[in-house]
Scaffold this motif. Sequence first.
Motif, PDB file in Angstrom:
ATOM      1  N   TYR A  44      30.602  46.522  50.821  1.00  0.00           N
ATOM      2  CA  TYR A  44      31.878  45.824  50.757  1.00  0.00           C
ATOM      3  C   TYR A  44      31.864  44.525  49.963  1.00  0.00           C
ATOM      4  O   TYR A  44      32.910  43.885  49.814  1.00  0.00           O
ATOM      5  CB  TYR A  44      32.350  45.505  52.185  1.00  0.00           C
ATOM      6  N   VAL A  46      32.021  41.631  47.170  1.00  0.00           N
ATOM      7  CA  VAL A  46      32.918  41.439  46.031  1.00  0.00           C
ATOM      8  C   VAL A  46      32.108  40.979  44.829  1.00  0.00           C
ATOM      9  O   VAL A  46      31.397  39.972  44.915  1.00  0.00           O
ATOM     10  CB  VAL A  46      34.009  40.407  46.361  1.00  0.00           C
ATOM     11  N   ASN A  63      35.129  32.953  45.932  1.00  0.00           N
ATOM     12  CA  ASN A  63      36.445  33.537  45.682  1.00  0.00           C
ATOM     13  C   ASN A  63      37.434  32.935  46.674  1.00  0.00           C
ATOM     14  O   ASN A  63      37.020  32.307  47.655  1.00  0.00           O
ATOM     15  CB  ASN A  63      36.403  35.068  45.744  1.00  0.00           C
ATOM     16  N   GLY A  85      32.268  40.155  51.606  1.00  0.00           N
ATOM     17  CA  GLY A  85      33.061  39.776  50.449  1.00  0.00           C
ATOM     18  C   GLY A  85      33.964  38.578  50.583  1.00  0.00           C
ATOM     19  O   GLY A  85      34.571  38.139  49.597  1.00  0.00           O
ATOM     20  N   ARG A 338      37.973  43.151  48.412  1.00  0.00           N
ATOM     21  CA  ARG A 338      37.725  43.384  46.991  1.00  0.00           C
ATOM     22  C   ARG A 338      39.037  43.638  46.246  1.00  0.00           C
ATOM     23  O   ARG A 338      39.244  43.109  45.145  1.00  0.00           O
ATOM     24  CB  ARG A 338      36.779  44.568  46.798  1.00  0.00           C
ATOM     25  N   ARG A 339      39.925  44.438  46.831  1.00  0.00           N
ATOM     26  CA  ARG A 339      41.192  44.737  46.164  1.00  0.00           C
ATOM     27  C   ARG A 339      42.009  43.475  45.916  1.00  0.00           C
ATOM     28  O   ARG A 339      42.637  43.319  44.856  1.00  0.00           O
ATOM     29  CB  ARG A 339      42.015  45.729  46.997  1.00  0.00           C
ATOM     30  N   ASN A 341      40.869  40.336  45.554  1.00  0.00           N
ATOM     31  CA  ASN A 341      40.242  39.518  44.518  1.00  0.00           C
ATOM     32  C   ASN A 341      40.445  40.109  43.127  1.00  0.00           C
ATOM     33  O   ASN A 341      40.807  39.398  42.182  1.00  0.00           O
ATOM     34  CB  ASN A 341      38.759  39.339  44.822  1.00  0.00           C
ATOM     35  N   GLU A 342      40.214  41.402  42.994  1.00  0.00           N
ATOM     36  CA  GLU A 342      40.385  42.025  41.684  1.00  0.00           C
ATOM     37  C   GLU A 342      41.845  41.986  41.252  1.00  0.00           C
ATOM     38  O   GLU A 342      42.153  41.775  40.063  1.00  0.00           O
ATOM     39  CB  GLU A 342      39.865  43.463  41.733  1.00  0.00           C
TER      40      GLU A 342
END
Length: 366
Positions: A44, A46, A63, A85, A338-339, A341-342
């Motif tokens: 998981y 990031v 982040n 993450g 992650r979703r 941040n991206e």
Amino acid sequence: MLYKQIVKPALFRMDPEKAHHLIIDGLHAVAKLPGGRALLRGMYGVPSIPELKTELWGITFANPVGLAAGLDKNAKAVPGFSSIGFGFMEVGTVTPKPQAGNELPRLFRLPEDAALINRMGFNNVGIEGMARHLEEAGKRFVPLAVNIGKNKTTPNEHAEDDYRACIRGLYSRGDFFVVNISSPNTPDLRNLQHGDDLSRLLAAVQDEMKLQHQQRGGSAKPVLVKIAPDLSDEEIHYMVQTIARSGVSGIIASNTTISREGLSHPHKGEAGGLSGRPLTERSTRLIRQIYAATEGKLPIIGSGGIFTARDAYDKICAGASLVEIYTSLIYEGPGIIRRLNEGIAELMKQDGFKHISEAVGSAHRR
């Protein structure tokens, strides 16, 4: 995928609070295994996104997406949460003495509304218990905030003693502190958000933070104030002015709401604080008001109803330097970190921003 198809259905068949404890205990157990933290980071973690790296109060945040207070109340799963993450995390709310909180049941899911209602009541193991957990946690990978409150039996006129005690007992354990005066589940707590009570409390908190810094050395640690979303424009104005004058380092906007506007689930009548999707716009609007009132000079952490990268990015553009999630983690699973941040990085790119600091408060400059 694993969470949505297997883990979540199993958890959602359980009593919400039992599922909560299972998550905390599970993360705690996995992180203690040889290679457990590396396993969690591999599943998981990031990837580094340099344009999202943030410096605030002398602290580096890899982040901007953090874990809000209330999930890891007793700092039991810090190694686990710091391995999946997050850019930072809050633990607590902790009170000087252990307390059981309110009677069961006290946590309710509202799936149709993508929301939770809780009336937990600051159930926690107290200062000594949290200090022990943080000592056992050892090295962590992300900055840690300690969210502090008062015991239910402590009258408001003596509230400052409880907040001072939390700072004294945990000063060496946290990277920054959050003064919680906005939970709707401790009687009269929200009264501390106003007027002379707020000024007196923040003066005491600042005094204790300075005293601990003088005694222990090192860098001074920031302290933030977490406020409620259930405020009139006039109340927001005066509260923000009082907070700014106190010299604290920032504001978290916001805590849960007592509003039930627009809910459809049968649990909507349950007492307690509402979190999740119904809070998305309300908290973003509050961030926008705070940023305007302080002319962007007081850092804000945005919290409330963040389910998508757009939700998070809107809060950043409204004035938040960092954001926090809780309810969406329950509904979406750890892959959401992650979703988010991206997605934030992609939205920044679309707007022509090369670093997240350029996006903070940009809605006010358009």
